[in-house]
Design an enzyme around this catalytic site. Sequence first.
Site, mmCIF file in Angstrom:
data_model
loop_
_atom_site.group_PDB
_atom_site.id
_atom_site.type_symbol
_atom_site.label_atom_id
_atom_site.label_comp_id
_atom_site.label_asym_id
_atom_site.label_seq_id
_atom_site.Cartn_x
_atom_site.Cartn_y
_atom_site.Cartn_z
ATOM 1 N N HIS A 21 4.334 -1.265 0.592
ATOM 2 C CA HIS A 21 3.265 -1.584 -0.363
ATOM 3 C C HIS A 21 3.199 -3.095 -0.592
ATOM 4 O O HIS A 21 2.118 -3.704 -0.486
ATOM 5 C CB HIS A 21 3.546 -0.860 -1.688
ATOM 6 C CG HIS A 21 2.540 -1.163 -2.758
ATOM 7 N ND1 HIS A 21 1.470 -0.331 -3.039
ATOM 8 C CD2 HIS A 21 2.441 -2.203 -3.628
ATOM 9 C CE1 HIS A 21 0.759 -0.859 -4.018
ATOM 10 N NE2 HIS A 21 1.332 -1.996 -4.396
ATOM 11 N N GLU A 22 4.343 -3.696 -0.891
ATOM 12 C CA GLU A 22 4.355 -5.133 -1.162
ATOM 13 C C GLU A 22 4.075 -5.945 0.103
ATOM 14 O O GLU A 22 3.471 -7.015 0.028
ATOM 15 C CB GLU A 22 5.708 -5.543 -1.763
ATOM 16 C CG GLU A 22 6.041 -4.858 -3.079
ATOM 17 C CD GLU A 22 4.966 -5.022 -4.136
ATOM 18 O OE1 GLU A 22 4.225 -6.028 -4.092
ATOM 19 O OE2 GLU A 22 4.835 -4.140 -5.007
ATOM 20 N N HIS A 25 0.352 -6.544 0.421
ATOM 21 C CA HIS A 25 -0.091 -7.707 -0.364
ATOM 22 C C HIS A 25 0.294 -9.011 0.336
ATOM 23 O O HIS A 25 -0.522 -9.931 0.466
ATOM 24 C CB HIS A 25 0.571 -7.682 -1.749
ATOM 25 C CG HIS A 25 0.140 -6.544 -2.627
ATOM 26 N ND1 HIS A 25 -1.184 -6.204 -2.811
ATOM 27 C CD2 HIS A 25 0.870 -5.684 -3.388
ATOM 28 C CE1 HIS A 25 -1.250 -5.179 -3.653
ATOM 29 N NE2 HIS A 25 -0.024 -4.846 -4.007
#
Length: 419
Positions: A21-22, A25
């Site tokens: 998920h990170e 980003h």
Amino acid sequence: MSYVQIGLQIVLMFFVLVTLHEWGHFYFAKRAGILVREFAIGFGPKLVSFRRNETKYTLRLLPIGGFVRMAGEDPEIVEVTKGQTIGLTIENGQVTHIYLDKLDQRSDIILGEVAEIDMERELFVELAAEGDKIRYPIHPQAMLVARGQETQIAPWDRQFNSKPVRKRAMAIFAGPLMNFILAFVLFLTFMFLNGKPVNVTIGEIVPGSPAEAAELQAGDVIVRVNGETIGIERDRIMTLISENAGQPMTWIIERDQEQLQKVVTPRTEDSQGALVGVTLAFGTQGISLGEALPGAWDNMVMATEQILTGFKMLLFGQFTFDDLGGPVRIVEVSGEYAAAGIAPMVFWSALLSLYLGIFNLLPIPALDGSRLVFLGIEAIRRKPVDPNRESLVHFIGFAMLMLLMIAVTYNDIVRLIKG
């Protein structure tokens, strides 16, 4: 499976879900040219930290999420003001380090009082010393040094808010997007691990049950019940049992490639209705990619509908507080799936990844969905929202989420103690 193996599987699962998920980003922020200051897994005090290129990578104490800190996304913490005495290190005609404290302990630096400074657009600092003013160009990757910490400056073109709305939105949306992609890959993996159901088989026999009296055995394939071909219709068997409580039923089963006829009479239980005392499972065979892809998609759609239904019930007060589960409950359920085998664990991981992606898109302050809402407002107004006000909204939202997490965690612990 040992508790150590189960624990390692759970830790690995959470690490992959949060890290991917990170990374979403991080990757799209870097593609947009944004300076990423920190890539963190977990919150709270740092356990492990190292720097590579411009980014600090950290592993933190509380394994309840992670974050990617982009320059300019929140107001910068370190500032230099006019009249402040600072020290400079010059290399190749440019300022590479700006020292803000312990100046008397540093050697080979240029000392002076700040007359003018611009670390965002023109990149220069002008020092006043002995009545003269000298201007020095600042390197785009110069470091601010204070309290033993080095912080890279962020020129305007490296800041989050300098980028077009579409690039900022992609950097925010990319986190949930990675979870959706991972969920589909895991559902696809589950399809290959689980195979395609081809028949219904008998799992376990309850001692003293009608199934044991009829000499059914674990592994028997149920071919027909009362003349009705079963195929993979497990629910149909349950319906037929309910409809024939106390009545003899003719079961055709296959055992060792031979079909046998058995007479089974369901017994009525006060609380559970008609039962024969068996667990039912699916016999499976290998599956092709062409079969696995639509199966994975169907599972993902079905799970998405269930998650959205759960959020809807929560929104309209159809849940009690005891129905909510926090990190403790998630770990508990994860342990049950891990103990059940690799295929159930993969399926559960897919559900969690999908849930994480959907949850982060909710318009709740501090979540990705809220940041996308602010970007949408900016696109409509053609003017950004005041960064300080936006940061305050996200701070309040984050604090409320932490309070809710503490409350549900306490509830989970009490539930475990009470059994």
